[in-house]
Design a protein around this motif. Sequence first.
Motif, short mmCIF file in Angstrom:
data_model
loop_
_atom_site.label_atom_id
_atom_site.label_comp_id
_atom_site.label_asym_id
_atom_site.label_seq_id
_atom_site.Cartn_x
_atom_site.Cartn_y
_atom_site.Cartn_z
N THR A 251 -4.75 1.26 -8.03
CA THR A 251 -5.59 0.65 -6.99
C THR A 251 -4.96 0.67 -5.61
O THR A 251 -5.67 0.49 -4.61
CB THR A 251 -5.93 -0.81 -7.36
OG1 THR A 251 -4.71 -1.56 -7.46
CG2 THR A 251 -6.69 -0.88 -8.67
N ASN A 252 -3.63 0.85 -5.51
CA ASN A 252 -3.01 0.76 -4.17
C ASN A 252 -2.08 1.93 -3.86
O ASN A 252 -1.17 1.80 -3.05
CB ASN A 252 -2.26 -0.57 -4.00
CG ASN A 252 -1.05 -0.70 -4.91
OD1 ASN A 252 -0.95 0.00 -5.92
ND2 ASN A 252 -0.14 -1.60 -4.58
N THR A 253 -2.33 3.08 -4.50
CA THR A 253 -1.47 4.24 -4.25
C THR A 253 -2.20 5.46 -3.71
O THR A 253 -1.56 6.44 -3.35
CB THR A 253 -0.74 4.67 -5.53
OG1 THR A 253 -1.70 4.96 -6.53
CG2 THR A 253 0.21 3.60 -6.00
N LYS A 254 -3.55 5.44 -3.69
CA LYS A 254 -4.32 6.61 -3.23
C LYS A 254 -3.97 7.85 -4.05
O LYS A 254 -4.02 8.99 -3.54
CB LYS A 254 -4.09 6.88 -1.75
CG LYS A 254 -4.46 5.71 -0.82
CD LYS A 254 -4.27 6.10 0.65
CE LYS A 254 -4.69 4.97 1.59
NZ LYS A 254 -3.75 3.84 1.53
N THR B 57 -4.53 10.62 -7.11
CA THR B 57 -5.64 11.20 -7.87
C THR B 57 -5.20 11.90 -9.14
O THR B 57 -6.00 12.05 -10.06
CB THR B 57 -6.43 12.20 -7.00
OG1 THR B 57 -5.59 13.31 -6.67
CG2 THR B 57 -6.93 11.53 -5.72
N ASP C 266 0.43 14.27 -3.58
CA ASP C 266 -0.52 13.81 -4.59
C ASP C 266 -0.58 14.85 -5.72
O ASP C 266 -1.60 15.47 -5.99
CB ASP C 266 -1.90 13.61 -3.98
CG ASP C 266 -2.86 12.92 -4.93
OD1 ASP C 266 -2.39 12.37 -5.96
OD2 ASP C 266 -4.08 12.94 -4.67
N GLN D 76 3.61 2.32 2.59
CA GLN D 76 2.96 2.53 3.88
C GLN D 76 2.97 1.29 4.77
O GLN D 76 2.77 1.41 5.98
CB GLN D 76 1.51 2.98 3.66
CG GLN D 76 1.37 4.26 2.87
CD GLN D 76 2.01 5.44 3.59
OE1 GLN D 76 1.50 5.89 4.61
NE2 GLN D 76 3.12 5.93 3.06
N ALA E 77 1.35 5.66 -0.51
CA ALA E 77 0.75 7.00 -0.47
C ALA E 77 1.46 7.85 -1.51
O ALA E 77 2.69 7.76 -1.68
CB ALA E 77 0.89 7.63 0.91
N SER E 78 0.71 8.67 -2.22
CA SER E 78 1.29 9.61 -3.16
C SER E 78 1.80 10.81 -2.38
O SER E 78 1.03 11.50 -1.72
CB SER E 78 0.24 10.04 -4.19
OG SER E 78 0.82 10.85 -5.19
N GLN F 56 0.87 -1.17 0.00
CA GLN F 56 0.00 0.00 0.00
C GLN F 56 0.91 1.23 0.00
O GLN F 56 1.82 1.33 0.81
CB GLN F 56 -0.92 0.01 1.22
CG GLN F 56 -1.91 -1.15 1.26
CD GLN F 56 -2.90 -1.11 0.10
OE1 GLN F 56 -3.42 -0.04 -0.24
NE2 GLN F 56 -3.17 -2.28 -0.48
#
Length: 410
Positions: free
Chosen positions: A264-267, A269, A36, A322, A32-33, A30
């Motif tokens: 699908t697993n980076t959050k 946008t 983002d 993460q 996090a960008s 999992q």
Amino acid sequence: MLFQRSLNLALSAAAVGVTAQYCDLPASPQWASTPDAPLAQPMHNWTSLKDFTHVPYEGEHLVYGSIVNNGTYGSTNFGLFKNWSDMATASQNGMDNPTVAPTLFYFAPKSIWVLCYQWGPSAFSYRTSNDPTNANGWGAAQPLYTGGAAGAPYGPIDQTVIADDVNMYLFFAGDDGSIYRQSMPIGNFPGSFGNVSQTILTNTTENLFEAVQVYKLKGQTKWLMIVECEGAVGRYFRSFTAANLNGNFTELSGLESAPFAGKTNTKITWSEDISHGDLIRSTNDQTFEVDPCSLQMLFQGRANSTADYNDLPYRPGLITLQNPGPVQYGGGSSSSSSSSSTTLKTVTSTATSTPTTKATSTSHSTSHSSTHSSTHTETHRTWHRPSHTTTTTHTSEAAPTGYGPPHYTW
């Protein structure tokens, strides 16, 4: 609490005489960008920034990559920067002799910096330097690989190199559902891997597309391979592990619904694609070591666009893992999960052979067509990558000795 837990683990490890610390990679990462948003925008009226390679350099980040200028490929490096937030204002320094899809590292056995790349005088080429920060301070192009790829419609693409204690290895893709490998004694490097390669992974074109990278996992006798794939939503990466660089790579993270890194697993946008880039290494040398306890990935992402592939607005992005495996002490396990969806096969291909068989791919949104043109001069080269259509029939060709990839006219 986190500090106390880490301290307790360290004291426990010291009590039994174990000092090596490592983390395993999770089978379901999992990310996090972070942030983002793109890290930088192209300067000099370039269309896109892509194909990144990164090394730590004297406490700062050193990044090279490809650039696209209205469909024509070149390359750049970024001025050194301390924090990722500083990449936006770092200089972007175009190269007089482009090194497209580069791989940068310090070759410690001979105390020389090496930059490997594609679309030079041979299928893959390299240059050396004593100062990797100088984008135009690299030596003359030398052959890294002069062969073809058994099923590749446009020849070898997206090389990377890595060493263990004995050998140097070359890995590359073919936009054909295969990953290829070759090796040489480490004492012979820098040098040419010759014109023969071994096919080590096969699947559909979409499921093993391009941008292969290979890394040593810190504290373990285990290596990680990531490969860019084409999904229904966007580009993403699968992962494979092996107990040695000459061994079998078996799947760790799977396809688009459960990838190594994808939408699908980076959050994330701002981009549908998690595409060609580099895991942030803990060393700058030929071992390509990464630390799963603190793992980040520099990748190329883009906003939605209907442009031709060569004009897609790729930008650098960063994701941070993460959920690394728990900190462990001692030697890491060299075991890896099996894969029923990927076939291991060994074949060879040479630079002078021209197979006549055709492999037809299934439909995919951004596959290559055979339409291509490029120009070449002695002091400066420009390239145009093949355009993309919804489907294509791949005709296998091998690259002639001393020549660029098929469909690239010099």
